[in-house]
Design a protein around this motif. Structure first.
Motif, PDB file in Angstrom:
ATOM      1  N   UNK A  10       0.872  -1.282   0.073  1.00  0.00           N
ATOM      2  CA  UNK A  10       0.092   0.025   0.128  1.00  0.00           C
ATOM      3  C   UNK A  10       0.873   1.332  -0.051  1.00  0.00           C
ATOM      4  N   UNK A  11       0.616   2.020  -1.044  1.00  0.00           N
ATOM      5  CA  UNK A  11       1.379   3.416  -0.962  1.00  0.00           C
ATOM      6  C   UNK A  11       2.913   3.152  -1.155  1.00  0.00           C
ATOM      7  N   UNK A  12       3.367   2.018  -1.733  1.00  0.00           N
ATOM      8  CA  UNK A  12       4.527   1.757  -2.018  1.00  0.00           C
ATOM      9  C   UNK A  12       5.211   1.122  -1.050  1.00  0.00           C
ATOM     10  N   UNK A  13       4.667   0.781   0.101  1.00  0.00           N
ATOM     11  CA  UNK A  13       5.276   0.092   1.514  1.00  0.00           C
ATOM     12  C   UNK A  13       4.600  -1.262   1.469  1.00  0.00           C
ATOM     13  N   UNK A  34       7.396 -12.705  -0.080  1.00  0.00           N
ATOM     14  CA  UNK A  34       7.598 -11.310  -0.282  1.00  0.00           C
ATOM     15  C   UNK A  34       8.930 -11.055  -0.812  1.00  0.00           C
ATOM     16  N   UNK A  35       8.907  -9.946  -1.808  1.00  0.00           N
ATOM     17  CA  UNK A  35      10.136  -9.666  -2.347  1.00  0.00           C
ATOM     18  C   UNK A  35      10.347  -8.081  -2.414  1.00  0.00           C
ATOM     19  N   UNK A  36      11.505  -7.509  -2.339  1.00  0.00           N
ATOM     20  CA  UNK A  36      11.749  -6.064  -2.628  1.00  0.00           C
ATOM     21  C   UNK A  36      12.713  -6.144  -3.914  1.00  0.00           C
ATOM     22  N   UNK A  37      12.402  -5.685  -5.055  1.00  0.00           N
ATOM     23  CA  UNK A  37      13.440  -5.649  -6.192  1.00  0.00           C
ATOM     24  C   UNK A  37      14.282  -4.261  -6.191  1.00  0.00           C
ATOM     25  N   UNK A  81      10.281   0.135 -12.763  1.00  0.00           N
ATOM     26  CA  UNK A  81      10.611   0.962 -11.830  1.00  0.00           C
ATOM     27  C   UNK A  81      10.680   2.371 -12.657  1.00  0.00           C
ATOM     28  N   UNK A  82       9.789   3.226 -12.191  1.00  0.00           N
ATOM     29  CA  UNK A  82       9.810   4.528 -12.794  1.00  0.00           C
ATOM     30  C   UNK A  82      10.639   5.762 -12.039  1.00  0.00           C
ATOM     31  N   UNK A  83      11.261   6.542 -12.740  1.00  0.00           N
ATOM     32  CA  UNK A  83      11.979   7.559 -11.974  1.00  0.00           C
ATOM     33  C   UNK A  83      10.927   8.839 -11.779  1.00  0.00           C
ATOM     34  N   UNK A  93      15.928   2.458  -6.944  1.00  0.00           N
ATOM     35  CA  UNK A  93      14.431   2.374  -6.694  1.00  0.00           C
ATOM     36  C   UNK A  93      14.036   1.063  -6.218  1.00  0.00           C
ATOM     37  N   UNK A  94      13.312   0.879  -5.045  1.00  0.00           N
ATOM     38  CA  UNK A  94      12.671  -0.290  -4.518  1.00  0.00           C
ATOM     39  C   UNK A  94      11.416  -0.590  -5.033  1.00  0.00           C
ATOM     40  N   UNK A  95      11.129  -1.642  -5.447  1.00  0.00           N
ATOM     41  CA  UNK A  95       9.871  -1.980  -6.184  1.00  0.00           C
ATOM     42  C   UNK A  95       9.390  -3.295  -5.032  1.00  0.00           C
ATOM     43  N   UNK A  96       8.662  -3.172  -4.257  1.00  0.00           N
ATOM     44  CA  UNK A  96       8.052  -4.287  -3.382  1.00  0.00           C
ATOM     45  C   UNK A  96       7.095  -4.766  -4.026  1.00  0.00           C
TER      46      UNK A  96
END
Length: 136
Positions: A10-13, A34-37, A81-83, A93-96
């Motif tokens: 939610x909200x990138x978190x 769960x992964x964080x890219x 992942x967008x700037x 940039x982290x992508x959860x």
């Protein structure tokens, strides 16, 4: 990567409940992978494809319960992942991501979630766990 009872984005978190286990069951078990890219700046704004699949201790694909055609337990997808405006050049940039499922697995066995990204695998992109023996 991490295993949890439940997770959501939610909200990138990333919100995780019951995270960090490596033993489950026996019986139906809620599971979130769960992964964080972590995407380097120079690889932002590019589409990345991934496949997350479950294999048993012999390296065989785990099939979905009730699947008539023997469908493997696998999640396919992609992300980009967008700037964002105003970001400092060079920022990673982290992508959860999270995937929730109820597992129905054989007791007393080992399993691994295996991640492939853009057709490439890495030993560090595996997450192993085991199921408890059935009482009796």
């Amino acid at each position: 990567m991490m295993l949890a009872d439940y997770a959501q984005i939610a909200d990138g978190k990333l919100f995780i409940c019951g995270g960090g286990w490596s033993t489950c069951g026996p019986g139906p078990t809620p599971c979130a992978v769960v992964a964080i890219f972590h995407v380097p700046w120079q690889e932002t704004d590019e589409k990345v494809s991934f496949a997350l699949r479950l294999i048993d201790e012999d390296g065989r694909a785990v099939m979905q319960p009730g699947a008539k055609d023997g469908l493997p337990l696998q999640v396919n997808g992609h992300f980009e992942a967008r700037r964002q405006p105003g970001m400092t050049p060079g920022t990673e940039i982290n992508v959860p991501m999270s995937f929730n499922i109820v597992l129905h697995l054989t007791p007393g066995r080992r399993y691994s979630w295996v991640l492939d990204m853009d057709g490439h695998a890495n030993d560090s992109w595996q997450l192993s766990f085991e199921t408890r023996q059935a009482a009796g």
